[in-house]
Design a protein around this motif. Sequence first.
Motif, PDB file in Angstrom:
ATOM      1  N   GLU A  87    -131.321  45.492  29.561  1.00 38.33           N
ATOM      2  CA  GLU A  87    -130.074  46.127  29.999  1.00 38.33           C
ATOM      3  C   GLU A  87    -128.876  45.411  29.399  1.00 38.33           C
ATOM      4  OE1 GLU A  87    -127.711  47.021  34.208  1.00 38.33           O
ATOM      5  OE2 GLU A  87    -129.721  46.155  34.259  1.00 38.33           O
ATOM      6  N   LEU A  88    -127.932  46.196  28.935  1.00 33.54           N
ATOM      7  CA  LEU A  88    -126.627  45.680  28.551  1.00 33.54           C
ATOM      8  C   LEU A  88    -125.833  45.616  29.844  1.00 33.54           C
ATOM      9  CD1 LEU A  88    -124.662  44.920  26.238  1.00 33.54           C
ATOM     10  CD2 LEU A  88    -123.998  47.332  26.187  1.00 33.54           C
ATOM     11  N   TRP A  89    -125.590  44.414  30.342  1.00 29.49           N
ATOM     12  CA  TRP A  89    -124.935  44.234  31.642  1.00 29.49           C
ATOM     13  C   TRP A  89    -123.436  44.455  31.539  1.00 29.49           C
ATOM     14  CZ3 TRP A  89    -127.664  38.907  32.460  1.00 29.49           C
ATOM     15  CH2 TRP A  89    -129.029  39.115  32.718  1.00 29.49           C
ATOM     16  N   ALA A  90    -122.851  44.067  30.428  1.00 35.49           N
ATOM     17  CA  ALA A  90    -121.399  44.204  30.247  1.00 35.49           C
ATOM     18  C   ALA A  90    -121.079  44.103  28.769  1.00 35.49           C
ATOM     19  CB  ALA A  90    -120.659  43.097  31.003  1.00 35.49           C
ATOM     20  N   ILE A  91    -120.090  44.863  28.358  1.00 35.86           N
ATOM     21  CA  ILE A  91    -119.517  44.711  27.024  1.00 35.86           C
ATOM     22  C   ILE A  91    -118.054  45.111  27.130  1.00 35.86           C
ATOM     23  CG2 ILE A  91    -120.257  47.011  26.269  1.00 35.86           C
ATOM     24  CD1 ILE A  91    -120.608  45.804  23.420  1.00 35.86           C
ATOM     25  N   TYR A  92    -117.195  44.165  26.795  1.00 37.16           N
ATOM     26  CA  TYR A  92    -115.753  44.398  26.886  1.00 37.16           C
ATOM     27  C   TYR A  92    -115.067  43.785  25.676  1.00 37.16           C
ATOM     28  CZ  TYR A  92    -116.378  45.862  31.705  1.00 37.16           C
ATOM     29  OH  TYR A  92    -116.786  46.536  32.829  1.00 37.16           O
ATOM     30  N   VAL A  93    -114.013  44.459  25.244  1.00 36.99           N
ATOM     31  CA  VAL A  93    -113.185  43.998  24.136  1.00 36.99           C
ATOM     32  C   VAL A  93    -111.742  43.984  24.634  1.00 36.99           C
ATOM     33  CG1 VAL A  93    -112.367  44.586  21.816  1.00 36.99           C
ATOM     34  CG2 VAL A  93    -114.783  44.871  22.394  1.00 36.99           C
ATOM     35  N   ALA A  94    -110.981  42.999  24.192  1.00 44.23           N
ATOM     36  CA  ALA A  94    -109.565  42.920  24.562  1.00 44.23           C
ATOM     37  C   ALA A  94    -108.890  44.236  24.197  1.00 44.23           C
ATOM     38  CB  ALA A  94    -108.893  41.753  23.837  1.00 44.23           C
ATOM     39  N   PRO A  95    -108.088  44.812  25.117  1.00 48.89           N
ATOM     40  CA  PRO A  95    -107.478  46.122  24.856  1.00 48.89           C
ATOM     41  C   PRO A  95    -106.751  46.230  23.520  1.00 48.89           C
ATOM     42  CG  PRO A  95    -107.152  45.513  27.140  1.00 48.89           C
ATOM     43  CD  PRO A  95    -107.769  44.319  26.448  1.00 48.89           C
ATOM     44  N   GLY A  96    -106.089  45.191  23.083  1.00 45.78           N
ATOM     45  CA  GLY A  96    -105.405  45.237  21.793  1.00 45.78           C
ATOM     46  C   GLY A  96    -106.342  45.278  20.601  1.00 45.78           C
ATOM     47  N   ARG A  97    -107.643  45.077  20.847  1.00 37.74           N
ATOM     48  CA  ARG A  97    -108.641  45.087  19.767  1.00 37.74           C
ATOM     49  C   ARG A  97    -109.597  46.273  19.881  1.00 37.74           C
ATOM     50  NH1 ARG A  97    -107.108  44.016  16.027  1.00 37.74           N
ATOM     51  NH2 ARG A  97    -109.104  43.512  15.095  1.00 37.74           N
ATOM     52  N   TRP A  98    -109.335  47.199  20.830  1.00 38.47           N
ATOM     53  CA  TRP A  98    -110.169  48.398  20.930  1.00 38.47           C
ATOM     54  C   TRP A  98    -110.121  49.137  19.601  1.00 38.47           C
ATOM     55  CZ3 TRP A  98    -108.444  50.605  26.357  1.00 38.47           C
ATOM     56  CH2 TRP A  98    -108.983  49.792  27.356  1.00 38.47           C
ATOM     57  N   ARG A  99    -111.242  49.674  19.211  1.00 33.85           N
ATOM     58  CA  ARG A  99    -111.413  50.437  17.970  1.00 33.85           C
ATOM     59  C   ARG A  99    -111.273  49.558  16.722  1.00 33.85           C
ATOM     60  NH1 ARG A  99    -112.367  55.408  19.159  1.00 33.85           N
ATOM     61  NH2 ARG A  99    -112.058  56.221  17.087  1.00 33.85           N
ATOM     62  N   SER A 100    -111.496  48.246  16.886  1.00 37.01           N
ATOM     63  CA  SER A 100    -111.393  47.316  15.759  1.00 37.01           C
ATOM     64  C   SER A 100    -112.752  47.021  15.120  1.00 37.01           C
ATOM     65  CB  SER A 100    -110.786  45.986  16.229  1.00 37.01           C
ATOM     66  OG  SER A 100    -111.709  45.305  17.079  1.00 37.01           O
ATOM     67  N   GLY A 101    -113.825  47.485  15.755  1.00 37.03           N
ATOM     68  CA  GLY A 101    -115.167  47.158  15.289  1.00 37.03           C
ATOM     69  C   GLY A 101    -115.818  46.049  16.089  1.00 37.03           C
ATOM     70  N   ALA A 102    -115.054  45.399  16.969  1.00 37.09           N
ATOM     71  CA  ALA A 102    -115.611  44.294  17.761  1.00 37.09           C
ATOM     72  C   ALA A 102    -116.711  44.787  18.698  1.00 37.09           C
ATOM     73  CB  ALA A 102    -114.507  43.602  18.550  1.00 37.09           C
ATOM     74  N   GLY A 103    -116.490  45.914  19.352  1.00 32.79           N
ATOM     75  CA  GLY A 103    -117.507  46.460  20.255  1.00 32.79           C
ATOM     76  C   GLY A 103    -118.788  46.799  19.526  1.00 32.79           C
ATOM     77  N   ARG A 104    -118.659  47.429  18.372  1.00 35.59           N
ATOM     78  CA  ARG A 104    -119.857  47.774  17.584  1.00 35.59           C
ATOM     79  C   ARG A 104    -120.582  46.524  17.110  1.00 35.59           C
ATOM     80  NH1 ARG A 104    -120.420  53.000  16.468  1.00 35.59           N
ATOM     81  NH2 ARG A 104    -118.608  54.329  16.790  1.00 35.59           N
ATOM     82  N   ALA A 105    -119.842  45.510  16.697  1.00 35.06           N
ATOM     83  CA  ALA A 105    -120.467  44.256  16.254  1.00 35.06           C
ATOM     84  C   ALA A 105    -121.221  43.600  17.412  1.00 35.06           C
ATOM     85  CB  ALA A 105    -119.420  43.309  15.674  1.00 35.06           C
ATOM     86  N   LEU A 106    -120.605  43.598  18.588  1.00 34.47           N
ATOM     87  CA  LEU A 106    -121.274  43.039  19.768  1.00 34.47           C
ATOM     88  C   LEU A 106    -122.508  43.848  20.128  1.00 34.47           C
ATOM     89  CD1 LEU A 106    -118.101  42.214  21.846  1.00 34.47           C
ATOM     90  CD2 LEU A 106    -119.887  40.551  21.228  1.00 34.47           C
ATOM     91  N   TRP A 107    -122.398  45.172  20.107  1.00 41.65           N
ATOM     92  CA  TRP A 107    -123.530  46.033  20.426  1.00 41.65           C
ATOM     93  C   TRP A 107    -124.691  45.768  19.467  1.00 41.65           C
ATOM     94  CZ3 TRP A 107    -126.717  48.413  23.280  1.00 41.65           C
ATOM     95  CH2 TRP A 107    -127.628  49.309  22.733  1.00 41.65           C
TER      96      TRP A 107
END
Length: 177
Positions: A87-107
């Motif tokens: 299970e992915l328990w949590a994934i969050y990115v700083a709001p100013g970095r949304w849509r920066s690729g950080a979420g995809r890299a973490l995923w």
Amino acid sequence: MNVRLANVDDAAAIATVHVDAWRQAYAGVLPQATLDGLSVEARTRMWTQAIAGTRGRVLVAQEGGKVVGFAAFGPCRDAGASPTEHELWAIYVAPGRWRSGAGRALWRAAREAMVAAGAASVSVWVLAENQRARGFYESVGLRVAPEAGERAVTVGGTPVNEVCYVMHHAAPAYDFH
């Protein structure tokens, strides 16, 4: 974008991302008093314990040496889950970095780590009203798990519904000979 395993020195930065992301993502979903009551200090203590613990793993995404996001994951917490369900328990990115690729890299990094640990499937529970997160999960290949349905939970004293998304990584091997 650099993704690495978190250490306890990252706890305050993770807590800041966590609180900021909640306040932005859940505005209008959770009561403002709940969001205003979030504490970076309390979340720092929580993340220090989580990182030092042995149950799951926490990754951070960094840009220029600054933590801009995190992901936490491990064994599926649902009742009756098998050892191959993660299970992915949590994934969050700083709001100013949304849509920066950080979420995809973490995923990607979290998914690879779960598959390497034997995951045949990965699930995540998301607030039903969180359309941004639901769109993200769909964009990386997770799908609503109809067998799980929705579940009612209470977040900060507020009843909300969560929906489960799942990705199956490997089908069982069949020997037809």
